[in-house]
Write a protein that holds these residues in place. Structure first.
Motif, short mmCIF file in Angstrom:
data_model
loop_
_atom_site.label_atom_id
_atom_site.label_comp_id
_atom_site.label_asym_id
_atom_site.label_seq_id
_atom_site.Cartn_x
_atom_site.Cartn_y
_atom_site.Cartn_z
N GLN A 110 3.68 5.61 -5.76
CA GLN A 110 3.65 5.55 -7.22
C GLN A 110 2.37 6.17 -7.80
N LYS A 111 1.49 6.64 -6.95
CA LYS A 111 0.22 7.26 -7.34
C LYS A 111 -0.68 6.29 -8.12
N LYS A 112 -0.61 5.02 -7.79
CA LYS A 112 -1.49 4.02 -8.40
C LYS A 112 -2.66 3.83 -7.45
N THR A 113 -3.77 4.49 -7.77
CA THR A 113 -4.87 4.54 -6.81
C THR A 113 -5.62 3.22 -6.65
N LYS A 114 -5.90 2.52 -7.72
CA LYS A 114 -6.67 1.28 -7.62
C LYS A 114 -5.90 0.22 -6.83
N PRO A 115 -4.63 -0.07 -7.16
CA PRO A 115 -3.90 -1.06 -6.34
C PRO A 115 -3.71 -0.58 -4.90
N PHE A 116 -3.53 0.74 -4.72
CA PHE A 116 -3.40 1.27 -3.36
C PHE A 116 -4.66 1.00 -2.55
N LYS A 117 -5.81 1.25 -3.14
CA LYS A 117 -7.07 1.04 -2.42
C LYS A 117 -7.25 -0.42 -2.03
N ILE A 118 -6.90 -1.32 -2.93
CA ILE A 118 -7.03 -2.75 -2.64
C ILE A 118 -6.06 -3.15 -1.52
N ALA A 119 -4.81 -2.73 -1.64
CA ALA A 119 -3.81 -3.07 -0.63
C ALA A 119 -4.17 -2.46 0.72
N ALA B 12 0.84 -1.20 0.00
CA ALA B 12 0.00 0.00 0.00
C ALA B 12 0.87 1.25 0.00
N PHE B 13 1.94 1.23 0.76
CA PHE B 13 2.86 2.37 0.81
C PHE B 13 3.51 2.60 -0.56
N VAL B 14 3.96 1.50 -1.19
CA VAL B 14 4.61 1.61 -2.50
C VAL B 14 3.62 2.14 -3.54
N PHE B 15 2.41 1.59 -3.55
CA PHE B 15 1.41 2.05 -4.52
C PHE B 15 1.02 3.50 -4.27
N TYR B 16 1.00 3.91 -3.02
CA TYR B 16 0.70 5.30 -2.70
C TYR B 16 1.77 6.23 -3.27
#
Length: 107
Positions: free
Chosen positions: A39-48, A33-37
């Motif tokens: 990288q500004k990848k919202t969909k994977p961030f929300k899932i993680a 979740a931290f990495v996706f945040y």
């Protein structure tokens, strides 16, 4: 229920591996979740992020809980203490009764 191996180290029980696995999965979700945040990848961030808190929370709670063997030992100690206290109480009551009988006999 851990067994001693020939080298003197303990084998981990399946329950302990499950506790560690759940904790590791929760930490992996939090890290992703931290990495996706970042990288500004919202969909994977929300899932993680969605998976992080239930998995990590359950892992922390399970990891901190005592094992069945620990609980059995604590209960056994408690019963032994209760029996000692019961014997002590009986001896105190018996001594008090003897003192009362002795005092009543003097009157």
């Amino acid at each position: 229920m851990s067994d001693e191996t020939s080298q003197g180290t303990q084998k981990k029980t399946p329950l302990l591996r499950q506790k560690e696995g759940l904790l590791a999965a929760g930490l992996a979700c939090a890290a992703s979740a931290f990495v996706f945040y970042k990288q500004k990848k919202t969909k994977p961030f929300k899932i993680a992020y969605f998976l992080t808190w239930p998995v990590l929370g359950a892992g922390i709670i399970n990891y901190g809980m005592p094992t069945d063997d620990d609980m059995k030992q604590a209960i056994a100690k408690s019963h032994a203490h209760e029996k000692k206290q019961e014997q002590l109480d009986k001896s105190v009551v018996q001594r008090q009764m003897e003192e009362l009988k002795h005092a009543a006999g003097k009157s």
